[in-house]
Design a protein around this motif. Sequence first.
Motif, PDB file in Angstrom:
ATOM      1  N   GLN A 112      19.198  36.027 -32.766  1.00  7.96           N
ATOM      2  CA  GLN A 112      19.996  35.773 -33.967  1.00  7.96           C
ATOM      3  C   GLN A 112      19.104  35.767 -35.204  1.00  7.96           C
ATOM      4  OE1 GLN A 112      21.110  31.618 -34.940  1.00  7.96           O
ATOM      5  NE2 GLN A 112      23.235  32.293 -34.717  1.00  7.96           N
ATOM      6  N   ASN A 113      19.589  36.405 -36.283  1.00  6.22           N
ATOM      7  CA  ASN A 113      18.993  36.310 -37.618  1.00  6.22           C
ATOM      8  C   ASN A 113      20.065  35.785 -38.551  1.00  6.22           C
ATOM      9  OD1 ASN A 113      16.459  38.867 -38.184  1.00  6.22           O
ATOM     10  ND2 ASN A 113      16.868  37.725 -36.337  1.00  6.22           N
ATOM     11  N   THR A 114      19.876  34.592 -39.125  1.00 10.69           N
ATOM     12  CA  THR A 114      20.923  34.003 -39.944  1.00 10.69           C
ATOM     13  C   THR A 114      20.332  33.132 -41.045  1.00 10.69           C
ATOM     14  OG1 THR A 114      23.008  32.750 -39.801  1.00 10.69           O
ATOM     15  CG2 THR A 114      21.170  31.956 -38.465  1.00 10.69           C
ATOM     16  N   ARG A 115      21.154  32.789 -42.038  1.00  9.20           N
ATOM     17  CA  ARG A 115      20.788  31.891 -43.144  1.00  9.20           C
ATOM     18  C   ARG A 115      19.515  32.360 -43.854  1.00  9.20           C
ATOM     19  NH1 ARG A 115      23.812  27.274 -43.316  1.00  9.20           N
ATOM     20  NH2 ARG A 115      22.257  26.242 -44.628  1.00  9.20           N
ATOM     21  N   TYR A 116      19.600  33.555 -44.462  1.00 11.63           N
ATOM     22  CA  TYR A 116      18.514  34.134 -45.252  1.00 11.63           C
ATOM     23  C   TYR A 116      17.270  34.457 -44.418  1.00 11.63           C
ATOM     24  CZ  TYR A 116      21.293  32.595 -49.267  1.00 11.63           C
ATOM     25  OH  TYR A 116      22.303  32.391 -50.171  1.00 11.63           O
ATOM     26  N   SER A 117      17.418  34.591 -43.132  1.00 18.94           N
ATOM     27  CA  SER A 117      16.285  34.995 -42.291  1.00 18.94           C
ATOM     28  C   SER A 117      16.256  36.515 -42.232  1.00 18.94           C
ATOM     29  CB  SER A 117      16.418  34.369 -40.901  1.00 18.94           C
ATOM     30  OG  SER A 117      16.349  32.970 -40.997  1.00 18.94           O
ATOM     31  N   ASP A 118      15.594  37.095 -43.209  1.00 20.47           N
ATOM     32  CA  ASP A 118      15.717  38.527 -43.500  1.00 20.47           C
ATOM     33  C   ASP A 118      14.347  39.205 -43.471  1.00 20.47           C
ATOM     34  OD1 ASP A 118      17.144  40.780 -44.076  1.00 20.47           O
ATOM     35  OD2 ASP A 118      17.662  40.232 -46.130  1.00 20.47           O
ATOM     36  N   ARG A 119      14.382  40.531 -43.535  1.00 21.58           N
ATOM     37  CA  ARG A 119      13.180  41.378 -43.592  1.00 21.58           C
ATOM     38  C   ARG A 119      12.305  41.215 -42.349  1.00 21.58           C
ATOM     39  NH1 ARG A 119      13.711  38.696 -48.021  1.00 21.58           N
ATOM     40  NH2 ARG A 119      11.856  37.422 -47.592  1.00 21.58           N
ATOM     41  N   ASN A 120      12.906  40.890 -41.235  1.00 18.19           N
ATOM     42  CA  ASN A 120      12.174  40.859 -39.973  1.00 18.19           C
ATOM     43  C   ASN A 120      12.133  42.260 -39.378  1.00 18.19           C
ATOM     44  OD1 ASN A 120      11.690  37.976 -39.831  1.00 18.19           O
ATOM     45  ND2 ASN A 120      13.897  37.770 -39.519  1.00 18.19           N
ATOM     46  N   ARG A 121      11.021  42.610 -38.749  1.00 19.59           N
ATOM     47  CA  ARG A 121      10.863  43.908 -38.086  1.00 19.59           C
ATOM     48  C   ARG A 121      10.931  43.683 -36.579  1.00 19.59           C
ATOM     49  NH1 ARG A 121       5.419  46.130 -40.339  1.00 19.59           N
ATOM     50  NH2 ARG A 121       4.972  43.895 -40.433  1.00 19.59           N
ATOM     51  N   ILE A 122      11.963  44.206 -35.942  1.00 22.57           N
ATOM     52  CA  ILE A 122      12.260  43.940 -34.542  1.00 22.57           C
ATOM     53  C   ILE A 122      12.150  45.258 -33.795  1.00 22.57           C
ATOM     54  CG2 ILE A 122      14.045  43.042 -32.989  1.00 22.57           C
ATOM     55  CD1 ILE A 122      15.007  41.619 -35.801  1.00 22.57           C
ATOM     56  N   ARG A 123      11.064  45.419 -33.031  1.00 19.85           N
ATOM     57  CA  ARG A 123      10.726  46.734 -32.484  1.00 19.85           C
ATOM     58  C   ARG A 123      10.305  46.648 -31.018  1.00 19.85           C
ATOM     59  NH1 ARG A 123       6.488  49.296 -36.703  1.00 19.85           N
ATOM     60  NH2 ARG A 123       5.274  47.453 -36.132  1.00 19.85           N
ATOM     61  N   ASN A 124      10.772  47.622 -30.236  1.00 21.99           N
ATOM     62  CA  ASN A 124      10.324  47.831 -28.849  1.00 21.99           C
ATOM     63  C   ASN A 124      10.595  46.626 -27.948  1.00 21.99           C
ATOM     64  OD1 ASN A 124       9.399  50.197 -29.999  1.00 21.99           O
ATOM     65  ND2 ASN A 124       7.373  50.114 -29.052  1.00 21.99           N
ATOM     66  N   ASN A 125      11.683  45.924 -28.201  1.00 20.69           N
ATOM     67  CA  ASN A 125      12.073  44.804 -27.361  1.00 20.69           C
ATOM     68  C   ASN A 125      13.149  45.231 -26.357  1.00 20.69           C
ATOM     69  OD1 ASN A 125      10.720  42.444 -28.983  1.00 20.69           O
ATOM     70  ND2 ASN A 125      11.833  43.655 -30.499  1.00 20.69           N
ATOM     71  N   ILE A 126      13.331  44.443 -25.293  1.00 23.66           N
ATOM     72  CA  ILE A 126      14.455  44.582 -24.386  1.00 23.66           C
ATOM     73  C   ILE A 126      15.354  43.374 -24.566  1.00 23.66           C
ATOM     74  CG2 ILE A 126      15.205  44.739 -21.987  1.00 23.66           C
ATOM     75  CD1 ILE A 126      12.497  45.954 -21.296  1.00 23.66           C
ATOM     76  N   LEU A 127      16.641  43.616 -24.789  1.00 27.09           N
ATOM     77  CA  LEU A 127      17.625  42.547 -24.917  1.00 27.09           C
ATOM     78  C   LEU A 127      18.649  42.734 -23.811  1.00 27.09           C
ATOM     79  CD1 LEU A 127      16.901  43.719 -28.062  1.00 27.09           C
ATOM     80  CD2 LEU A 127      17.905  41.491 -28.546  1.00 27.09           C
ATOM     81  N   LEU A 128      18.750  41.748 -22.935  1.00 26.15           N
ATOM     82  CA  LEU A 128      19.527  41.864 -21.705  1.00 26.15           C
ATOM     83  C   LEU A 128      20.555  40.747 -21.590  1.00 26.15           C
ATOM     84  CD1 LEU A 128      20.100  42.726 -18.728  1.00 26.15           C
ATOM     85  CD2 LEU A 128      18.076  41.389 -18.086  1.00 26.15           C
ATOM     86  N   GLY A 129      21.808  41.138 -21.333  1.00 28.92           N
ATOM     87  CA  GLY A 129      22.847  40.179 -21.008  1.00 28.92           C
ATOM     88  C   GLY A 129      23.346  40.434 -19.596  1.00 28.92           C
ATOM     89  N   TYR A 130      23.255  39.404 -18.731  1.00 29.66           N
ATOM     90  CA  TYR A 130      23.687  39.603 -17.345  1.00 29.66           C
ATOM     91  C   TYR A 130      24.505  38.410 -16.867  1.00 29.66           C
ATOM     92  CZ  TYR A 130      20.285  36.321 -15.243  1.00 29.66           C
ATOM     93  OH  TYR A 130      19.581  35.206 -14.865  1.00 29.66           O
ATOM     94  N   ARG A 131      25.168  38.601 -15.757  1.00 24.68           N
ATOM     95  CA  ARG A 131      25.894  37.524 -15.107  1.00 24.68           C
ATOM     96  C   ARG A 131      25.670  37.646 -13.612  1.00 24.68           C
ATOM     97  NH1 ARG A 131      31.888  39.821 -16.739  1.00 24.68           N
ATOM     98  NH2 ARG A 131      31.831  41.748 -15.503  1.00 24.68           N
ATOM     99  N   ARG A 132      25.884  36.541 -12.895  1.00 25.44           N
ATOM    100  CA  ARG A 132      25.598  36.538 -11.466  1.00 25.44           C
ATOM    101  C   ARG A 132      26.720  35.870 -10.694  1.00 25.44           C
ATOM    102  NH1 ARG A 132      22.000  31.309 -10.102  1.00 25.44           N
ATOM    103  NH2 ARG A 132      22.252  32.202  -8.026  1.00 25.44           N
ATOM    104  N   SER A 133      26.851  36.312  -9.462  1.00 28.06           N
ATOM    105  CA  SER A 133      27.735  35.667  -8.500  1.00 28.06           C
ATOM    106  C   SER A 133      26.927  35.551  -7.219  1.00 28.06           C
ATOM    107  CB  SER A 133      29.013  36.491  -8.268  1.00 28.06           C
ATOM    108  OG  SER A 133      29.823  35.899  -7.273  1.00 28.06           O
ATOM    109  N   GLY A 134      26.412  34.353  -6.949  1.00 26.30           N
ATOM    110  CA  GLY A 134      25.463  34.206  -5.859  1.00 26.30           C
ATOM    111  C   GLY A 134      24.187  34.931  -6.201  1.00 26.30           C
TER     112      GLY A 134
END
Length: 266
Positions: A112-134
Amino acid sequence: MSTGHFQPVHPHGCGEHDIPYDDPRCDGSALNGLGQGITEFALVESNYFHNSDVGPNFTSVRNAVVRNNIFGPYDRHGTSFWQETDNPRLGSSDNRIEHNLFIGFNRRHVLQNTRYSDRNRIRNNILLGYRRSGNTVEANPETVLVEIDPETVHSSSFSGNVYIGGRFSDFTPAAGELRLKKFDPAWFAAFPADGMGSAAGYRPDKTAPFADSDQLLATTPMDMDMEGRPRRNPVNPGPWEYGGRLEATVTPQGNSSKQQKSGSSR
């Protein structure tokens, strides 16, 4: 490599000492011995932040480098670049966020970038959303991978990131970034379904669709390996590097060898 929490300075420290939030003593530059309400020029590197209620709050962190870390998953929400006032100068801004792995397994934000948290350089990352059942793991389409505050954040830049599963809040990936709606835990060496495995379990497998998908960044030439594994071009996104395409080998004398190797070295 360490585990735990990143604890920045908070602007509330100014209020406790009767310093206004817009006073240079609170929001000024650390280069001038000011900025009691900020954390500035920090290096957050090669950490494994997990097994917690919430992710790191980079509150009023400026001009910092955040690289080669694993963040998450968390019971509530993930990593936040934000602040606690309405002073734009106290936003968590002008940071370099490279080659991290951000993980979430619920409906809350991963980054998250919020409340004037600006000019950040976000590069070459992995962002993963997962869910599990067992022990079964799959992509979670409900995880918010990136959340941007459209009222106060206009100039943060994204490039070379990989988005797996999830959705976005007031954000659209940049052209050329990789968007994967399905997830196979076999893309990593030993992906822990419960989020409690070792950092090494998140090493990417050569079969991962994002393997060697990014360009080398001069600002993050080494991966999170404690022995200091050098990255090669092209590189893996995220904190771990397995080689890439080696175009030439430099000998200790500084001369390029005549042998060239193409393909992946892992």
